[in-house]
Design a protein around this motif. Structure first.
Motif, PDB file in Angstrom:
ATOM      1  N   ALA A 127       0.798   7.957  -3.349  1.00  0.00           N
ATOM      2  CA  ALA A 127       1.041   6.532  -3.132  1.00  0.00           C
ATOM      3  C   ALA A 127       2.492   6.184  -3.451  1.00  0.00           C
ATOM      4  O   ALA A 127       3.162   6.884  -4.218  1.00  0.00           O
ATOM      5  N   LEU A 128       2.966   5.108  -2.841  1.00  0.00           N
ATOM      6  CA  LEU A 128       4.277   4.574  -3.177  1.00  0.00           C
ATOM      7  C   LEU A 128       4.218   3.990  -4.582  1.00  0.00           C
ATOM      8  O   LEU A 128       3.249   3.321  -4.955  1.00  0.00           O
ATOM      9  N   ALA A 129       5.240   4.259  -5.385  1.00  0.00           N
ATOM     10  CA  ALA A 129       5.264   3.743  -6.759  1.00  0.00           C
ATOM     11  C   ALA A 129       5.569   2.253  -6.763  1.00  0.00           C
ATOM     12  O   ALA A 129       6.431   1.781  -6.030  1.00  0.00           O
ATOM     13  N   LYS A 130       4.845   1.523  -7.578  1.00  0.00           N
ATOM     14  CA  LYS A 130       5.131   0.102  -7.764  1.00  0.00           C
ATOM     15  C   LYS A 130       6.474  -0.022  -8.482  1.00  0.00           C
ATOM     16  O   LYS A 130       6.701   0.623  -9.502  1.00  0.00           O
ATOM     17  N   PHE A 138       3.510   0.901 -12.146  1.00  0.00           N
ATOM     18  CA  PHE A 138       3.358   1.808 -11.023  1.00  0.00           C
ATOM     19  C   PHE A 138       2.831   1.067  -9.803  1.00  0.00           C
ATOM     20  O   PHE A 138       3.516   0.277  -9.218  1.00  0.00           O
ATOM     21  N   PHE A 139       1.585   1.219  -9.358  1.00  0.00           N
ATOM     22  CA  PHE A 139       1.221   0.562  -8.113  1.00  0.00           C
ATOM     23  C   PHE A 139      -0.126  -0.138  -8.162  1.00  0.00           C
ATOM     24  O   PHE A 139      -0.700  -0.473  -7.147  1.00  0.00           O
ATOM     25  N   GLU A 142       6.519  -4.002   0.511  1.00  0.00           N
ATOM     26  CA  GLU A 142       5.795  -2.798   0.083  1.00  0.00           C
ATOM     27  C   GLU A 142       5.027  -2.188   1.258  1.00  0.00           C
ATOM     28  O   GLU A 142       5.026  -0.958   1.442  1.00  0.00           O
ATOM     29  N   GLU A 143       4.393  -3.040   2.048  1.00  0.00           N
ATOM     30  CA  GLU A 143       3.646  -2.545   3.210  1.00  0.00           C
ATOM     31  C   GLU A 143       4.574  -1.844   4.192  1.00  0.00           C
ATOM     32  O   GLU A 143       4.241  -0.774   4.732  1.00  0.00           O
ATOM     33  N   ASP A 144       5.729  -2.424   4.399  1.00  0.00           N
ATOM     34  CA  ASP A 144       6.684  -1.846   5.347  1.00  0.00           C
ATOM     35  C   ASP A 144       7.206  -0.498   4.842  1.00  0.00           C
ATOM     36  O   ASP A 144       7.296   0.467   5.611  1.00  0.00           O
ATOM     37  N   MET A 145       7.535  -0.410   3.538  1.00  0.00           N
ATOM     38  CA  MET A 145       8.026   0.853   2.971  1.00  0.00           C
ATOM     39  C   MET A 145       6.948   1.921   3.048  1.00  0.00           C
ATOM     40  O   MET A 145       7.222   3.083   3.380  1.00  0.00           O
ATOM     41  N   HIS A 184      -2.719  -0.863   0.239  1.00  0.00           N
ATOM     42  CA  HIS A 184      -1.578  -0.845   1.162  1.00  0.00           C
ATOM     43  C   HIS A 184      -0.479   0.094   0.681  1.00  0.00           C
ATOM     44  O   HIS A 184       0.446   0.407   1.442  1.00  0.00           O
ATOM     45  N   LEU A 185      -0.546   0.577  -0.576  1.00  0.00           N
ATOM     46  CA  LEU A 185       0.466   1.484  -1.095  1.00  0.00           C
ATOM     47  C   LEU A 185       0.057   2.958  -0.990  1.00  0.00           C
ATOM     48  O   LEU A 185       0.855   3.838  -1.286  1.00  0.00           O
ATOM     49  N   VAL A 186      -1.175   3.220  -0.581  1.00  0.00           N
ATOM     50  CA  VAL A 186      -1.656   4.601  -0.492  1.00  0.00           C
ATOM     51  C   VAL A 186      -1.084   5.268   0.752  1.00  0.00           C
ATOM     52  O   VAL A 186      -1.184   4.754   1.861  1.00  0.00           O
ATOM     53  N   VAL A 187      -0.502   6.441   0.556  1.00  0.00           N
ATOM     54  CA  VAL A 187       0.147   7.178   1.642  1.00  0.00           C
ATOM     55  C   VAL A 187      -0.766   8.258   2.207  1.00  0.00           C
ATOM     56  O   VAL A 187      -0.858   8.464   3.412  1.00  0.00           O
ATOM     57  N   SER A 188      -1.455   8.980   1.321  1.00  0.00           N
ATOM     58  CA  SER A 188      -2.287  10.106   1.752  1.00  0.00           C
ATOM     59  C   SER A 188      -3.429  10.290   0.763  1.00  0.00           C
ATOM     60  O   SER A 188      -3.256  10.094  -0.445  1.00  0.00           O
TER      61      SER A 188
END
Length: 592
Positions: free
Chosen positions: A406-409, A293-294, A572-575, A394-398
């Motif tokens: 968060a964005l999934a790894k 995952f992330f 990942e940061e960009d996504m 850096h993957l946390v969205v909210s």
């Protein structure tokens, strides 16, 4: 022995229809003579205004119950208000609340064990639930070498599996009953066990409480489930029977076996070396390493933060993440050497900790949501808790009060996200009510977000070989397939892998199907349809991804395994930055 039998009536869920119940009892007594007591299982009270008005007539003394009536406690949050004490009390003349759990012994010697409410797994349990500790506290003082059993057991919920070796009830047994009540019945060996809440009438064939030719003969048990009072289908809701208290019966008469007796539905083969009956326990599962995952279990790469390119919301999010981590670390006992518990890093002993409304860069005042006083804690290292030092921020969205996004790894698609609780919860069925409430808000926001992108929202959870809840949200373009096609894709793939995936009725609470500790796989489609599988063993860990990556859905079969979907940190940061920007209009945590 010529002992006088007691005449007893048992009733299913009354649900506030008290006048209808007592009118029926009066008719029965006028025709058949007086009964000694009435036992009510399930929800006695209703939540409607009409039901409340009916009850006020009995509470005020304007009306009186025609028989000594004993009721169980609340089985729903809405009816807790009718019970002023957890220990039992008289609610009105001739109407007695037994209590949350216990054993009631009448002057005749009749012994009635009872447990009010639904199965719960919090400690302490909510007022309308019972916990494993409650059941242990009931069983342990009773069960010893001289214990034979109880005359009557009253529960609101059914025991799971009671139909095994016997006749089948008119309910979907895949979703019926709870294991803790089955364990309770196995320990207490009631001669009669009454339950409600399933809306049907069911009288099981009597079953043995001993192994033939291996144990001394014991009395048989009878399980009777009753429907709700005045139900439209006119299913049986009252049951009349005569009973002589066990302590007054001739031992030979007590253990007589009827011709239609069956094996015990709850007894399992004894484990070698095991003595006595097992305690009331819940299974645990082997956990899967949390490297997917992330969260990265390896060495954290160095990264220069580029705050000059972040907008104010992004700065606020970073600050909130940092304060959330500090807050939860304090409650997990992770303070610096020499610091007092709950002390901020760099704070002098005895100084008051900063308020949660600290100012953010740029002078903006942003009040953090109120946080729970003590979050659930893992028994060991957990890389999914927000307080983990290894979390890849850096993957946390909210970030909300109880959950975060968060964005999934190794994401399937660039907008494949994860919903996770901030505190340590293993599965959806273990979540506290306030966490469930916020999780539902996130789910609703995600559905709206994906819809704005022309996509359907598919949610799935695998509670198997994992230690922290990860609810995965994967969008599927509307032009790829319809909801029925998605459902068929899951069902076909499940059938190919001999997985008995089944649809859950909309009204069914997942907690009723899968008590905490039960391994399961769960899917929720954009239509609200839900699919469920109780995992037994050797479940494919990537099953959810495999279905969605298949040719019939997203048509990216090479991305079925998250390990084959690696991105650089910069990618990942960009996504994440793009997702964060797109999701912001739907992010309720950013509202003032």
């Amino acid at each position: 022995m010529g002992e006088q039998a007691l005449r007893v009536l048992a009733c299913g869920d009354v649900e506030g229809r008290i006048n209808a119940l007592f009118n029926r009892v009066r008719t029965i007594q006028k025709k058949s003579g007086q009964f000694d007591l009435l036992l009510c299982v399930g929800d006695f009270f209703g939540s409607s205004e009409e039901a409340q008005a009916e009850w006020e007539e009995y509470k005020s003394g304007a009306k009186k119950a025609p028989i000594h009536t004993y009721v169980l406690g609340a089985a729903s949050y809405e009816t807790v208000k009718y019970f002023p004490s957890a220990d039992g009390c008289e609610l009105a003349e001739n109407i007695i609340y037994l209590g949350r759990k216990g054993v009631f012994t009448g002057a005749s010697g009749l012994q009635i064990a009872y447990v009010s409410g639904r199965e719960g797994h919090q400690e302490p349990a909510p007022a309308h639930c019972f916990s494993p500790k409650d059941l242990s506290a009931l069983v342990e003082p009773l069960v010893n070498s001289k214990f034979k059993g109880v005359d009557i057991l009253l529960t609101s919920q059914w025991p799971r599996g009671v139909w095994q070796y016997g006749n089948n009830p008119e309910v979907d047994t895949r979703f019926c009953g709870v294991g803790s009540i089955a364990s309770l019945a196995n320990h207490l060996r009631p001669r009669y066990h009454f339950a409600g809440m399933e809306g049907v009438s069911y009288e099981r064939l009597p079953y043995r409480n001993h192994l033939v030719l291996q144990e001394n003969s014991q009395h048989v048990s009878r399980f009777i489930a009753l429907a709700a009072v005045n139900n439209p289908a006119k299913k049986k809701y009252l049951y009349a029977f005569n009973v002589i208290p066990m302590k007054n019966m001739d031992p030979v008469e007590l253990v007589k076996q009827p011709q239609d007796v069956t094996e015990n539905p709850y007894r399992k083969p004894a484990v070698a070396g095991q003595k006595g009956r097992p305690g009331i326990t819940f299974p645990t599962e082997q956990e899967e390493p949390a490297s997917q995952f992330f969260f990265d279990l390896g060495r954290r790469p160095q990264h220069q933060r580029r705050q000059q390119h972040q907008n104010q919301h992004q700065k606020n999010r970073e600050e909130r993440l940092q304060q959330q981590q500090q807050y939860y670390q304090q409650h997990q006992g992770q303070q610096e050497p020499g610091k007092e518990p709950g002390q901020e890093p760099g704070q002098e002993p005895g100084r008051k900790r900063p308020s949660e409304g600290d100012r953010f860069p740029g002078g903006q005042h942003h009040q953090l949501p109120k946080l729970p006083r003590k979050p659930p804690q893992p028994t060991g290292p957990c890389w999914f808790c927000l307080a983990s030092p290894e979390v890849e921020k850096h993957l946390v969205v909210s970030i909300g009060t109880h959950c975060y996004l968060a964005l999934a790894k190794g994401c399937l698609t660039p907008d494949h996200l994860l919903l996770l609780p901030i505190g340590h919860y293993q599965s959806v069925v273990e979540l506290a009510s306030e966490v469930v409430e916020e999780l539902d808000k996130y789910k609703s926001a995600l559905r709206k977000f994906y819809k704005s992108l022309g996509k359907r929202c598919v949610l799935f959870e695998r509670n198997y070989r994992s230690q922290h809840l990860q609810l995965q949200a994967v969008p599927v373009p509307l032009d790829k397939c319809a909801t029925d096609d998605l459902k068929e894709a899951f069902m076909v793939q499940a059938q190919e892998q001999q997985i008995e995936l089944m649809e859950i009725p909309e009204h069914t609470d997942l907690k009723q199907i899968a008590p905490p500790g039960t391994p399961y796989f769960y899917v929720e489609l954009d239509s609200g349809e839900k699919l469920f599988y109780r995992i037994k063993k050797n479940f494919p860990l990537q099953f959810g991804r495999e279905v969605l990556a298949s040719e019939s859905v997203l048509n990216i079969p090479t991305r079925a395994n998250w390990k084959d979907c690696k991105y650089t940190r910069e990618e990942e940061e960009d996504m994440t930055k793009q997702i964060r920007s797109k999701f912001e209009p739907f992010d309720f945590t950013m509202e003032d």
